[in-house]
Design an enzyme around this catalytic site. Sequence first.
Site: not given
Ligand code: SF4
Lengths: 437, 506
Positions: B36, B274, B409-410
């Site tokens: 994460d 324009d 435009g032009l």
């Molecule tokens: S598997 Fe999903 S929840 Fe687990 S670390 Fe990877 S991204 Fe995060």
Amino acid sequence: MNHSARITARTCRDAPVLRQRGQREVFCGLTGIIWLHRKMQDAFFLVVGSRTCAHLLQSAAGVMIFAEPRFGTAILEEGDLAGMADAHDELDREVARLLDRRPDIRQLFLVGSCPSEVIKLDLARAAERLTQVYAPRVRVLNYSGSGIETTFTQGEDACLASMVPALPASDMRELLLVGALPEVVEDQAISLLGKMGVGPIRVLPAPRSAEMPGVGPNTVFACLQPFLGTTVAALQNRGARMIRAPFPFGEEGTTLWLKAIANEFSVDDATFERVTVAPRTRARTAITNASAVLRGKSIFFMPDSQLEIPLTRFLVRECGMEAIEIGQPYIHKGLVDPDLDLIPAGPVISEGQDVDLQLDRIRAVRPDLTVCGLGLANPLEAEGLTTKWAIELVFTPVHFYEQAGDLAGLFSRPLRRRDLLKPEAAGPFPETHAVAR
Amino acid sequence: MKLTVWTYEGPPHVGAMRVATGMKGLHYVLHAPQGDTYADLLFTMIERRDHRPPVTYTTFEGRDLGEDTAGIFKKTCQGAYDRFRPQALIVGASCTAELIQDDPGGLAGAMDIPVPVVALELPSYQRKEIFGTDETFYQLVRHLAQPMKKTPEVTANLIGPLALGFRHRDDIQEVKGLLCEMGISINVVAPFDATPKDLTMLGQGHINILMYPEHAEAAARHMERTLGIPYTKTVPIGVGATHDFIAEVAGICGVVPKADLSRLRQPWWAKSVDSTYLTGKRVFLFGDATHVRTAARIARDEMGFDVVGLGCYNREFARSIRTLGKEFGIEALITDDYLDVEKAIEEAAPEMILGTQMERHIGKRLGIPCAVISAPVHVQDFPARYAPQMGWEGANVIFDTWVHPLVMGLEEHLLTMFREDFEFHDAAGPSHHGTPAPKPVGVAPAPVRAIGAVMVWRADAETELKKIPFFARGKARRNTEKFAANQGLQEVSIDTLYEARAHYAR
Ligand code: SF4
């Protein structure tokens, strides 16, 4: 006399390992899907996970490959967490829909994530069940890419290992190259070995499921990547034998790797010499050119791709750098020993991470170049350090002779850039320079 | 379970990170596995932040489960406090930690941490990123803001701007300028650059400028209820909306509405000849509700475009966007599935898309120019230059940004005149873009898209079609085929082409 390992170690093989346990700053194994799905052209990777997993894949891919990719996330919802039976039904339904929409898919990987593992959703059972439904058109396999079990490149290891039991049995004396590399590099390896008369050569993973290699007691295999420990064990279980060598980075690594295979296949020295002399010379010249700014510079590897040990060997021995710390998420001794043997003792070898303590060490020594993840690169640059993103090492062709110069170039470019930019433009940025201000 | 390929929003804890990273002196302890930590790169790479986000992750592993993950959380929490010494902590769980139910809020509350600890309950399996921003900011305000004496002079709080927002940095500047014209100064801007201490001062303000309802509506309502601070309902994006905003603020604060229009160029740029070519350009709008709402008004009333489709991905605002759609005589698309959006765009066949980075990619695939109006955005949408969306300068910026992807435009007239000239041919694309014009994707369409029978084009009709400038050709082809199909034809001739053209002429 002092017999401590620190004093007597001559190479990094016997060096003590620094282990700290704190926050890790590494991707999870799901990330491997980004390159694996390009490599296996009739495979689909279905992560069973959360919105976080989907967001990770999207962010790591940088939305580079926006065409409908061959991966996706079956996002678990409140209802799936309540009753297990439901989750399996839901999965079956999503798979049915997917395979209906993508008739070109021949291999389906159900990839486990932290949430699926915490709720103990049995994807092995699901894979078995689904294989029965979709065989022979589609083979359904499963592996874990979860962050509680795998880091970054370990996902590729888990994926390849999951394929091994399903490989056909074979008694052929074949060389198997293991690891997902860009085609251009793989072709170079096969061509060099072919010219020495080594063969037949097969690769794992093959680009299409129909071309998957057989395996058996007469199979010998060589790894292309240092993070494939589980795959190695799985192949050995099938009776195959590993050829141990340093990894094919740089001129020296490539030569030693080829040589180990050549010896296994009784290639005579003259042939080996004839086939390798020209690319070796080219590689040396390219390295010399690209590594000029690297000589005498210090490098610090934060744990990331698992390539840290073989790359240090290349940078120290062929580019004249000095390694301060070689961090890895984990060390697979059995695979990297030949590389460790070649690195003179000196650098700290660390396994695992406490990112804050590691950053303290970096700030204390201020290495010339720090190899780190994307989350840390700009903050370190802002502190006046020069960085190289580790992820590029996995996405870029860097193996074998013809890429040896490019590999050195990946490390030298940030240093050259630092020298190019006038001081006021290159930082260190004053506090007040933050984006948010 | 829902299969997702690309998402408009991350999980709710990423929303909390956007608040924490936007602020200073606040630290977020997140119970989460190592992977994460990818979220850090959103801030350091996409937004080019030069600091790590102020987040410490526990990064528990599989082997810790069933052991002492709660202990790991406590240790991490203490370590983060000791190292970073924040003025306040927020604590919470990511999707995985939510499942192991360690209760980070309870654990941290029982610890001896001498600063406010705000626990976040962000249900990862129900809600998404935008909910996370709104809820986090609300919780911070709820814990930290106090009723207090108003400032003697009229002051405003700017609420809603945060990290990874679309042009938030510059919008703040612009809104400050608008308020300054009316003699209103700033009490607190939050979350952007605010410290937890700043949040305790919110109660002094006379008015809350709700810049981004997505991120601060809950906090605005809370402050109205408990601190008696009214908040603005108009988001000043576009000329008309900015005028309305000034009137609204003046009304709430009891000051004279004043505006310095000396820098506003958009109305003349839109009126000058324009820009005639912009008339009735068919545009499709998609993004977050606030930006789509404001963009729709600009598109129709200030650019003279024809809005042929609109929608938003944040369901929290579904009702208001549906109402907006009715006002425009179209059915609003409320979805977070980009495949649905792509399909809707394909069907509407607009000449331009105003969307997010996802629609930019959809545009690339379909060969339709696209300008970005809303998050999620990518690194190129964080420009070095000053480029607000709000206020007078915002109106100028929007004019330039929306016109840029189009052929000027032009130039459009010249292309029509010289379309068979070998050098000055239409496939060369807009002359101010280095790359050739985007072509409809050559990728074999997924089977799911193969709807209906294939229409055969006779060679002369095909040649005639090529004479239509590239930017209108796709639409001409689709319209003609639709027309032919409606007529029960299987073949398109020159006559069909021109009959269809007459049929669809506006
Ligand atoms: S598997 Fe999903 S929840 Fe687990 S670390 Fe990877 S991204 Fe995060």
